[in-house]
Design an enzyme around this catalytic site. Structure first.
Site: not given
Ligand code: NAP
Ligand code: GDD
Length: 332
Positions: A125, A127, A150, A154
């Site tokens: 990520t 992050e 987190y 990661k």
């Molecule tokens: P998400 O919607 O939160 O999905 C997370 C998945 O992980 C769910 O299926 C959850 O299952 C499963 N999980 C959590 N704990 C587990 C455990 N102990 N054993 C097995 N499964 C478990 O996340 P996403 O947005 O699809 O992201 C996918 C991956 O990419 C994550 O690793 C995230 O950190 C990474 N990532 C995401 C973003 C983004 O912007 N979306 C960006 C960079 C990296 P349950 O349904 O049982 O909770």
């Molecule tokens: N969630 C959330 N809720 N975020 C808020 C809010 C709120 O009410 N108000 C402001 N924010 C700001 C957060 O402080 C952050 O700066 C930004 O919105 C984005 O927050 P999120 O949408 O929660 O995403 P993230 O950037 O922290 O993390 C996501 O992206 C990462 C990759 O850059 C997640 O998907 C992570 O799993 C992923 O690694």
């Protein structure tokens, strides 16, 4: 027929990746953990729930991972499972570490021992960069300075994947993905919180949206585009690490403008309340990914732009909330 094992199958990316791989004729196995109330709604939304073979398992339980890997003997493994919400990682740092860091180690070890030739994708990520950047952007060469439990967990997962590649000659690739969203994004994340809130306000089911820091910038892309990049990384001859991003960023205020504009509200300020509970102990201010390496080596580029993405999310939430509003009206 190639076999793929996806951890995190019920999440946003798991569902889009399963859909993508099924279209490519893969046999898709999804690791699924025991929960009191199973939620298959993402897979149902993309109409793939009945096309996946589910395997019970949990990243915190090494025996279950060994058994899954031995049973399937997959060609490709996509390790997407994680405690993925940055905000809660300060409240649950140990769980976050156990799943995101040690969990990655557990599955890597199972793969090394029982199917070492499988190609392994690790969901890393943006992050991990924290606030570091090179002239305003992050590239694969930018140094890491994670700023949440987190992100630190990661980063351990990232280095474990690199280390297993270097130590055991395994095919391990890290996708360093910037934020990616969709209509099935979890409602705790800021994009979906806003698109869902806008739809509720439009139908009179909410009065405002409570948010934290409105000044951070994120590089938001569409999850459907990003899963293709995951697959492409595993189709290369050699394992490598890639940034996947759009190369553009926007502030939360831009996001609010776009989402409210979609429903004809020009001034969102009266509908947004600042609430300190959504502020984080340490924040990432600006993320903007340099995706040149992915473009050049993978031939990948994002297709959906920021405005199209947010409009898509608002439109789907409007449809969902319209149904809720109708049901409530019928009950009156
Ligand atoms: P998400 O919607 O939160 O999905 C997370 C998945 O992980 C769910 O299926 C959850 O299952 C499963 N999980 C959590 N704990 C587990 C455990 N102990 N054993 C097995 N499964 C478990 O996340 P996403 O947005 O699809 O992201 C996918 C991956 O990419 C994550 O690793 C995230 O950190 C990474 N990532 C995401 C973003 C983004 O912007 N979306 C960006 C960079 C990296 P349950 O349904 O049982 O909770
Ligand atoms: N969630 C959330 N809720 N975020 C808020 C809010 C709120 O009410 N108000 C402001 N924010 C700001 C957060 O402080 C952050 O700066 C930004 O919105 C984005 O927050 P999120 O949408 O929660 O995403 P993230 O950037 O922290 O993390 C996501 O992206 C990462 C990759 O850059 C997640 O998907 C992570 O799993 C992923 O690694």
């Amino acid at each position: 027929m190639k076999k793929a094992l996806i951890t995190g199958i019920t999440g946003q990316d798991g569902a889009y990746l399963a859909q993508f791989l099924l279209k490519k004729d893969y046999k898709v196995f999804g690791l699924i953990r025991r929960v009191a109330s199973r939620d298959m709604s993402n897979l149902e939304y993309l109409d793939v729930a009945d096309k996946i073979s589910f395997i019970d398992g949990d990243l915190t339980d090494e025996a279950s991972l060994i058994s899954a890997v031995k049973r399937i003997y997959p060609d490709e493994i996509y390790n997407l499972a994680a405690q993925s919400f940055v905000g809660i990682s300060w409240d649950q740092p140990l769980t976050t570490f156990d799943i995101n860091a040690t969990g990655t180690l557990r599955i890597l070890n199972a793969v090394k021992t029982f199917c070492p030739t499988a190609k392994f994708y690790q969901a890393s990520t943006s992050e991990m960069f924290g606030n570091s950047n090179d002239k305003g952007v992050q590239s694969e060469a930018t140094y890491f300075h994670p700023r949440s439990p987190y992100a630190i967990a990661k980063l351990a997962g990232y280095w474990l994947a690199v280390n297993y590649r270097e130590s055991y000659n395994m095919f391990c690739a890290n996708g360093i993905l910037f934020n990616h969203e969709s209509p099935i994004r979890g409602k705790e994340f800021v994009t979906r919180k806003i698109t869902d809130g806008v739809a509720k306000i439009k139908f009179g089911l909410a009065e405002d949206i409570k948010l934290g820091n409105l000044d951070s910038f994120r590089d938001w892309g569409f999850a459907g585009d990003y899963v293709e990049a995951m697959w492409l990384m595993l189709q290369q001859n050699n394992p490598d690490d890639f940034i996947i991003s759009t190369g553009e960023n926007h502030s939360i205020k831009d996001l609010l403008n776009t989402a409210f504009n979609r429903v004809g509200i020009k001034d969102w300020s009266r509908y947004v309340k600042l609430d300190p509970q959504y502020k984080r102990p340490s924040e990432l201010f600006t993320l903007k990914g340099q995706n040149g390496k992915a473009k050049e080596k993978l031939g990948w580029k994002p297709k959906v732009g920021f405005e199209q993405l947010i409009n898509m999310m608002v439109d789907v939430d409007l449809e969902r909330i319209k149904l809720v509003a109708k049901k409530l009206k019928n009950k009156e």
